[in-house]
Motif scaffolding. Structure first.
Motif, PDB file in Angstrom:
ATOM      1  N   ALA A  49       4.074 -16.041 -15.064  1.00 20.69           N
ATOM      2  CA  ALA A  49       3.739 -14.997 -16.033  1.00 20.69           C
ATOM      3  C   ALA A  49       2.241 -14.706 -16.032  1.00 20.69           C
ATOM      4  CB  ALA A  49       4.192 -15.417 -17.429  1.00 20.69           C
ATOM      5  N   GLU A  50       1.440 -15.767 -15.935  1.00 18.56           N
ATOM      6  CA  GLU A  50      -0.015 -15.618 -15.926  1.00 18.56           C
ATOM      7  C   GLU A  50      -0.480 -14.793 -14.729  1.00 18.56           C
ATOM      8  OE1 GLU A  50      -3.651 -18.511 -14.572  1.00 18.56           O
ATOM      9  OE2 GLU A  50      -2.026 -19.427 -15.736  1.00 18.56           O
ATOM     10  N   LEU A  51       0.041 -15.113 -13.551  1.00 20.34           N
ATOM     11  CA  LEU A  51      -0.345 -14.387 -12.345  1.00 20.34           C
ATOM     12  C   LEU A  51       0.167 -12.946 -12.377  1.00 20.34           C
ATOM     13  CD1 LEU A  51       0.156 -17.225  -9.736  1.00 20.34           C
ATOM     14  CD2 LEU A  51      -1.940 -15.899  -9.999  1.00 20.34           C
ATOM     15  N   SER A  52       1.398 -12.763 -12.818  1.00 21.37           N
ATOM     16  CA  SER A  52       1.966 -11.413 -12.864  1.00 21.37           C
ATOM     17  C   SER A  52       1.156 -10.518 -13.791  1.00 21.37           C
ATOM     18  CB  SER A  52       3.427 -11.471 -13.324  1.00 21.37           C
ATOM     19  OG  SER A  52       4.205 -12.219 -12.399  1.00 21.37           O
ATOM     20  N   ALA A  53       0.716 -11.075 -14.912  1.00 21.52           N
ATOM     21  CA  ALA A  53      -0.109 -10.295 -15.843  1.00 21.52           C
ATOM     22  C   ALA A  53      -1.473  -9.977 -15.229  1.00 21.52           C
ATOM     23  CB  ALA A  53      -0.281 -11.071 -17.149  1.00 21.52           C
ATOM     24  N   ALA A  54      -2.014 -10.953 -14.489  1.00 22.87           N
ATOM     25  CA  ALA A  54      -3.341 -10.759 -13.891  1.00 22.87           C
ATOM     26  C   ALA A  54      -3.342  -9.655 -12.838  1.00 22.87           C
ATOM     27  CB  ALA A  54      -3.833 -12.072 -13.270  1.00 22.87           C
ATOM     28  N   GLY A  55      -2.184  -9.406 -12.208  1.00 22.55           N
ATOM     29  CA  GLY A  55      -2.132  -8.404 -11.138  1.00 22.55           C
ATOM     30  C   GLY A  55      -1.527  -7.082 -11.547  1.00 22.55           C
ATOM     31  N   ALA A  56      -1.254  -6.899 -12.854  1.00 27.68           N
ATOM     32  CA  ALA A  56      -0.554  -5.694 -13.310  1.00 27.68           C
ATOM     33  C   ALA A  56      -1.298  -4.410 -12.961  1.00 27.68           C
ATOM     34  CB  ALA A  56      -0.315  -5.779 -14.815  1.00 27.68           C
ATOM     35  N   HIS A  57      -2.610  -4.484 -12.836  1.00 25.79           N
ATOM     36  CA  HIS A  57      -3.405  -3.271 -12.573  1.00 25.79           C
ATOM     37  C   HIS A  57      -3.435  -2.881 -11.100  1.00 25.79           C
ATOM     38  CE1 HIS A  57      -6.087  -6.610 -11.618  1.00 25.79           C
ATOM     39  NE2 HIS A  57      -6.811  -5.758 -10.886  1.00 25.79           N
ATOM     40  N   ILE A  58      -2.952  -3.735 -10.229  1.00 29.25           N
ATOM     41  CA  ILE A  58      -3.028  -3.464  -8.778  1.00 29.25           C
ATOM     42  C   ILE A  58      -1.900  -2.525  -8.374  1.00 29.25           C
ATOM     43  CG2 ILE A  58      -2.788  -4.527  -6.492  1.00 29.25           C
ATOM     44  CD1 ILE A  58      -4.326  -6.914  -7.502  1.00 29.25           C
ATOM     45  N   ASP A  59      -2.223  -1.552  -7.559  1.00 27.60           N
ATOM     46  CA  ASP A  59      -1.237  -0.572  -7.110  1.00 27.60           C
ATOM     47  C   ASP A  59      -0.273  -1.201  -6.103  1.00 27.60           C
ATOM     48  OD1 ASP A  59      -0.500   1.863  -5.072  1.00 27.60           O
ATOM     49  OD2 ASP A  59      -0.771   2.561  -7.131  1.00 27.60           O
ATOM     50  N   ASP A  60       0.988  -0.780  -6.157  1.00 26.28           N
ATOM     51  CA  ASP A  60       2.009  -1.312  -5.233  1.00 26.28           C
ATOM     52  C   ASP A  60       1.578  -1.176  -3.780  1.00 26.28           C
ATOM     53  OD1 ASP A  60       3.436  -1.635  -7.546  1.00 26.28           O
ATOM     54  OD2 ASP A  60       5.131  -0.364  -6.954  1.00 26.28           O
ATOM     55  N   GLU A  61       0.942  -0.065  -3.466  1.00 21.33           N
ATOM     56  CA  GLU A  61       0.604   0.220  -2.077  1.00 21.33           C
ATOM     57  C   GLU A  61      -0.368  -0.808  -1.498  1.00 21.33           C
ATOM     58  OE1 GLU A  61       0.654   1.762   1.638  1.00 21.33           O
ATOM     59  OE2 GLU A  61       2.043   2.119  -0.026  1.00 21.33           O
ATOM     60  N   VAL A  62      -1.193  -1.382  -2.340  1.00 17.37           N
ATOM     61  CA  VAL A  62      -2.118  -2.425  -1.873  1.00 17.37           C
ATOM     62  C   VAL A  62      -1.324  -3.613  -1.331  1.00 17.37           C
ATOM     63  CG1 VAL A  62      -3.943  -4.042  -2.561  1.00 17.37           C
ATOM     64  CG2 VAL A  62      -3.917  -1.721  -3.506  1.00 17.37           C
ATOM     65  N   VAL A  63      -0.279  -3.993  -2.058  1.00 19.10           N
ATOM     66  CA  VAL A  63       0.577  -5.091  -1.621  1.00 19.10           C
ATOM     67  C   VAL A  63       1.280  -4.732  -0.317  1.00 19.10           C
ATOM     68  CG1 VAL A  63       2.610  -6.474  -2.193  1.00 19.10           C
ATOM     69  CG2 VAL A  63       0.926  -5.944  -3.966  1.00 19.10           C
ATOM     70  N   HIS A  64       1.814  -3.516  -0.256  1.00 14.73           N
ATOM     71  CA  HIS A  64       2.572  -3.121   0.933  1.00 14.73           C
ATOM     72  C   HIS A  64       1.680  -3.029   2.172  1.00 14.73           C
ATOM     73  CE1 HIS A  64       6.163  -2.771  -1.335  1.00 14.73           C
ATOM     74  NE2 HIS A  64       5.754  -1.747  -2.062  1.00 14.73           N
ATOM     75  N   ARG A  65       0.411  -2.705   2.004  1.00 13.71           N
ATOM     76  CA  ARG A  65      -0.504  -2.703   3.158  1.00 13.71           C
ATOM     77  C   ARG A  65      -0.627  -4.114   3.729  1.00 13.71           C
ATOM     78  NH1 ARG A  65      -3.940   1.017   0.321  1.00 13.71           N
ATOM     79  NH2 ARG A  65      -5.393  -0.662  -0.205  1.00 13.71           N
TER      80      ARG A  65
END
Length: 599
Positions: free
Chosen positions: A147-163
Motif C-alpha cells: 500500500a505504501e509503495l502503491s500510494a508513493a507511485g500514484a502520480h506516475i503515468d502508466d506510459e512511464v511503466v510501459h516504457r
C-alpha cells in the motif's frame, strides 16, 4: 515442441491476459477472515502496475537488483511481476537465512533494495546493513509495504511503466537465484527471461493435461514450496503465464496445509518426495487407528499392481489391468483412494515431484489411487526441470525423458550433462565456478545417472557424495538412505563411512509416527532420549536397514546404525532450505556418535 521466445519479458503476460480476458480468475488470495477470495486478471494487472509505479517512485531502476526475503505468499508473486515490469531483477533470499547468509547474498548481488516479510526479517537485514553501503531501501510486507509503495507511485503515468516494460528483452536478466549450497558459500545463478520463457512454455505445452485438466474444470494449483527455490518459482511463473488459478500457502505443516488444500481445491500440486511420503504415512496411520490397517495394505498392493499394469500397457508390454484387478481397484476406490485424494483437496489428479528421488512403489501407489505424479529432475542452473516423465508414458522410479529441446548426455564417469535453452548463463561474479560447470554449452551437473534403452534418466547419486571406505569400496548413499527413509517411523537417514572400514548410518525418527506406533501397542509416550534406547523401536529400524541392504552388495551394506533423539533441521544448519542433507555439517555436529559407530 515449444518455440524459442524472441520478444518481451515475463511481465508482458500479466498485461496481455488482462487485455484478452480481464474477468479470468488468475489468483486465489486468503483474506484476514481466513476465506479464499478470487482475483481476476484485470485486478492482478492493476496491482502489478500500481506497485511498479511505486518502485519507480522510490528509486528502483532498470537493471537494479532487489532482494525478496519472504515465505510463499501472494506478495512474493506480486513483487516478482512488478519488478520484472520495470526491468529490475528480484534476488530470492530464503526466509530462514542467517544474518551472514543474508549479508553474503545482498553483498554479492549488489542489491540496492530489499523486501522482507516481517519484523524478524527486517532485524536480520538491519544487523548487517552497516556492511551493505549499496542497500538504500527496505520495505516490510507485514507493515503495509504494498500500500505504501502503491500510494508513493500514484502520480506516475502508466506510459512511464510501459516504457520500462517494453525495454525488457528475452536475454535480459530475470533473477539471480543463490543455490542453497550443501557445502561452501551459495553461488548466484543468473537466469534470463528467455530461460524462464522456454522452461514454462515447454512445461505448459508438453504437460497440457496438467495445465488444462478436464472440460469445464478450471485448473488451479496451491503453491506451498519455498518461492526462493527455483522449482516453486518456475511453477508459480508457469501458472501466471498458463492462466492457471494460483494460490499461496506459507506453512508446510499438515495442520495448516490440509485445511487450505480442502478450501482451495487445486487440480495439481508440486511437492518434494517428503510431502508424498508424509501423505501416505498419515493415511496409513489413520487406517490403522480405525482398525483397518490390513485393508489399507491390501489397497496399496492393488493400487501398485493396477498402476504397473497401466505402465506396461503404455510401453506396449501388456494389455492393462485384468478384469479381476479392475474389480478389486474399484472396491478400494471409496474406501481408500478417494480418501487419499480428499486429503489433497479432492480435485488433484496430477502432481509434480522434484528435489530428490521418489520411490517407484510410492509413485505407483499414487497413480493407482488416481493421482499421477510426474517425477522430474533439474537444478537451479537449468531453471528447474531438464527431464520429466511424459503424461502418456510415465516410468516410475525414473526422472523421465529430456524435456523437448533439451539434451542429456552421460559422461564417461557417469556424470549427467545437460544442454538446452533453459541452461543458465553463469554464476554472478564467479567466472572460475562458471567455467567449472559450463563446458562448450553443456552443464556438468555433478549428479550421477544412467539412461535406459528408452532414454529415461535415473539419478544414482552425486559425485561429491560418493563414499569410499578404507577398503577402497565406492558407495553411493542416496539409494540406501531413501530405502531406510521409506519406513514409516523414519524421518531421515544419513549414510557415513568415508575412509572408514564399513558403512554405517545415523537415523532420526518421525515423532508423530512413533507416537502412533506406541499408542497402537498400548504403550505410554516416550520422551526422545528414551526413544533412542527402546529395544522394540530399535528392532523396527533394524528391519528398515536390513531391507535397504538387499539393494546392495555386502561390502556396500549398512553394518550398524544409531538412532538420534532429534531430527536434522534447517535451523541448526543441518538441512538446506530444500530439505537436502548437509552431510559435512551433520557429520561434524554428530562426530561423537559417528566415532561411536566405529568404536
Amino acid at each position: 515442441m515449444a518455440a524459442a521466445p524472441w520478444v518481451g519479458g515475463l511481465a508482458d503476460a500479466v498485461f496481455d491476459h488482462a487485455l484478452d480476458d480481464p474477468g479470468h480468475v488468475a489468483l486465489g488470495r486468503k483474506g484476514a477472515d481466513g476465506r479464499w477470495h478470487e482475483m481476476t486478471s484485470a485486478e492482478f494487472r492493476d496491482e502489478v502496475l500500481a506497485l511498479a509505479k511505486g518502485l519507480l517512485a522510490q528509486g528502483v531502476r532498470f537493471g537494479d537488483r532487489v532482494a525478496l526475503m519472504c515465505r510463499t505468499r501472494y506478495e512474493w508473486t506480486l513483487f516478482d511481476f512488478a519488478l520484472w515490469t520495470v526491468g529490475a531483477q528480484p534476488v530470492p533470499v530464503y526466509p530462514t537465512s542467517s544474518a551472514e547468509q543474508v549479508y553474503w547474498i545482498l553483498h554479492d548481488a549488489g542489491v540496492t533494495a530489499c523486501v522482507v516479510e516481517h519484523e524478524d526479517h527486517a532485524m536480520t537485514v538491519g544487523s548487517v546493513v552497516d556492511r551493505l553501503p549499496r542497500l538504500q531501501r527496505l520495505w516490510q510486507v507485514d507493515a503495509g509495504a504494498v500500500a505504501e509503495l502503491s500510494a508513493a507511485g500514484a502520480h506516475i503515468d502508466d506510459e512511464v511503466v510501459h516504457r520500462h516494460r517494453r525495454a525488457v528483452t528475452p536475454d535480459s536478466i530475470a533473477t539471480v537465484i543463490y543455490t542453497s549450497g550443501t557445502t561452501g558459500r551459495p553461488k548466484g545463478c543468473v537466469l534470463t527471461h528467455a530461460n524462464f520463457m522456454f522452461e514454462t512454455d515447454t512445461l505448459i505445452r508438453r504437460w497440457e493435461p496438467v495445465f488444462h485438466t478436464r472440460p469445464g474444470e478450471a485448473p488451479a494449483t496451491l503453491l506451498f514450496l519455498p518461492l526462493a527455490h527455483v522449482f516453486g518459482r518456475m511453477v508459480g511463473v508457469a501458472a501466471i503465464l498458463g492462466r492457471v488459478k494460483l494460490g499461496h500457502q506459507p506453512v508446510l505443516q499438515a495442520a495448516a496445509l490440509l485445511p487450505d488444500l480442502a478450501a482451495f481445491r487445486p487440480t495439481f500440486i508440486l511437492a518434494v518426495p517428503y510431502v508424498f511420503e508424509r501423505v501416505f504415512h498419515a493415511a496409513r496411520r489413520a487406517a490403522e487407528a480405525e482398525g483397518k490397517a490390513g485393508a489399507f495394505d491390501k489397497a496399496v498392493d492393488v493400487a501398485v499392481k493396477y498402476a504397473e499394469a497401466l505402465e506396461a500397457r503404455a510401453f506396449g508390454l501388456g494389455p492393462g489391468p485384468s478384469a479381476a484387478l479392475r474389480v478389486q481397484h474399484q472396491f478400494f476406490e471409496k474406501l481408500v483412494y478417494g480418501r487419499v485424494r480428499e486429503a489433497m483437496g479432492g480435485r488433484v489428479r496430477h502432481a509434480m515431484s522434484g528435489g530428490s528421488g521418489l520411490s517407484r512403489r510410492l509413485g505407483l501407489f499414487f497413480e493407482g489411487a488416481g493421482v499421477t505424479v510426474f517425477e522430474g529432475y533439474g537444478l537451479t542452473e537449468s531453471t528447474a526441470a531438464a527431464t520429466a516423465n511424459p503424461p502418456e508414458r510415465t516410468r516410475y522410479g525414473t526422472v523421465g525423458l529430456p524435456v523437448p529441446g533439451t539434451t542429456v548426455h552421460i559422461a564417461e564417469d557417469g556424470e549427467v550433462w545437460l544442454r538446452g535453452p533453459q541452461i543458465f548463463s553463469g554464476y554472478l561474479n564467479d567466472s572460475k565456478a562458471t567455467d567449472a560447470v559450463l563446458r562448450d554449452g553443456w552443464l556438468a551437473t555433478g549428479d550421477l545417472g544412467k539412461l535406459d534403452e528408452d532414454g529415461y534418466l535415473t539419478i544414482t547419486g552425486r559425485k561429491k557424495e560418493i563414499l569410499v571406505t578404507s577398503g577402497g569400496k565406492s558407495v553411493s548413499p542416496a539409494g540406501l538412505e531413501a530405502r531406510v527413509r521409506s519406513h514409516p517411523l523414519v524421518a531421515q537417514c544419513i549414510v557415513v563411512g568415508n575412509d572408514r572400514p564399513f558403512v554405517a548410518a545415523l537415523v532420526t525418527l518421525d515423532q508423530d509416527a512413533v507416537e502412533h506406533w506406541l499408542a497402537m501397542q498400548h504403550r505410554a509416550p516416550l520422551p526422545p532420549p528414551a526413544m533412542v534406547r527402546d529395544p522394540d523401536l530399535e528392532n523396527e529400524i533394524r528391519r528398515a536397514v536390513v531391507t535397504a541392504n538387499t539393494l546392495v552388495s555386502q561390502a556396500e551394506s549398512i553394518r550398524t546404525f544409531r538412532i538420534l533423539a532429534h531430527p536434522f533441521t534447517e535451523e541448526h544448519g543441518l538441512l538446506t532450505p530444500s530439505l537436502k542433507l548437509k552431510r559435512k555439517a551433520i557429520e561434524a555436529a554428530y562426530a561423537a556418535e559417528v566415532d561411536a559407530l566405529y568404536g
